[in-house]
Design a protein around this motif. Sequence first.
Motif, short mmCIF file in Angstrom:
data_model
loop_
_atom_site.label_atom_id
_atom_site.label_comp_id
_atom_site.label_asym_id
_atom_site.label_seq_id
_atom_site.Cartn_x
_atom_site.Cartn_y
_atom_site.Cartn_z
N HIS A 1 -12.75 2.20 0.31
CA HIS A 1 -11.28 2.18 0.28
C HIS A 1 -10.79 1.29 1.42
O HIS A 1 -11.31 1.34 2.53
CB HIS A 1 -10.70 3.58 0.48
N VAL A 2 -9.75 0.52 1.14
CA VAL A 2 -9.08 -0.28 2.16
C VAL A 2 -7.67 0.27 2.25
O VAL A 2 -6.92 0.28 1.26
CB VAL A 2 -9.05 -1.78 1.78
N VAL A 3 -7.31 0.76 3.45
CA VAL A 3 -6.02 1.45 3.63
C VAL A 3 -5.21 0.73 4.70
O VAL A 3 -5.57 0.76 5.88
CB VAL A 3 -6.24 2.92 4.03
N PRO A 4 -4.10 0.10 4.32
CA PRO A 4 -3.21 -0.49 5.32
C PRO A 4 -2.31 0.60 5.92
O PRO A 4 -1.81 1.47 5.19
CB PRO A 4 -2.41 -1.52 4.54
N ILE A 5 -2.13 0.54 7.22
CA ILE A 5 -1.32 1.54 7.91
C ILE A 5 -0.28 0.82 8.77
O ILE A 5 -0.62 -0.12 9.50
CB ILE A 5 -2.20 2.46 8.78
N LEU B 1 0.25 3.08 3.65
CA LEU B 1 1.08 2.49 2.61
C LEU B 1 0.40 2.71 1.26
O LEU B 1 -0.47 1.94 0.86
CB LEU B 1 1.26 0.99 2.88
N PRO B 2 0.77 3.80 0.55
CA PRO B 2 0.04 4.19 -0.66
C PRO B 2 0.04 3.14 -1.76
O PRO B 2 -0.92 3.04 -2.53
CB PRO B 2 0.72 5.47 -1.12
N HIS B 3 1.07 2.33 -1.86
CA HIS B 3 1.13 1.32 -2.91
C HIS B 3 0.18 0.16 -2.66
O HIS B 3 -0.10 -0.62 -3.56
CB HIS B 3 2.56 0.79 -3.05
N ALA B 4 -0.35 0.06 -1.43
CA ALA B 4 -1.22 -1.06 -1.08
C ALA B 4 -2.68 -0.65 -0.87
O ALA B 4 -3.50 -1.48 -0.50
CB ALA B 4 -0.69 -1.74 0.17
N ILE B 5 -3.01 0.62 -1.11
CA ILE B 5 -4.39 1.09 -0.94
C ILE B 5 -5.25 0.53 -2.07
O ILE B 5 -4.87 0.59 -3.23
CB ILE B 5 -4.45 2.63 -0.91
#
Length: 87
Positions: free
Chosen positions: A39-43, A49-53
């Motif tokens: 998983h790549v998760v931007p914070i 940011l759930p729409h960008a995970i």
Amino acid sequence: MFENYQVYKLYLGNSSCLSLFGTGRTTGIVIESGYNQTHVVPIYEGYALPHAISSIPVGGNTITNFLIESLENRGIELPSTKVYEVA
């Protein structure tokens, strides 16, 4: 239950955010790679940011198997694959 164990406060947080907080940052990108998924998760400012995970079905197991196959194709002998299995 909380009163019995004298738990006065409880904080539930996203593991990706907590990983980033552990480095002293509140904004960044966290890459979490597990057994069979990454998983790549931007914070941003402490919030994921759930729409960008993003998720891909490639993890440690896939990479290990690929490396074993590549080394064996080059003629490098490795121990039994049972050595690489996780309990």
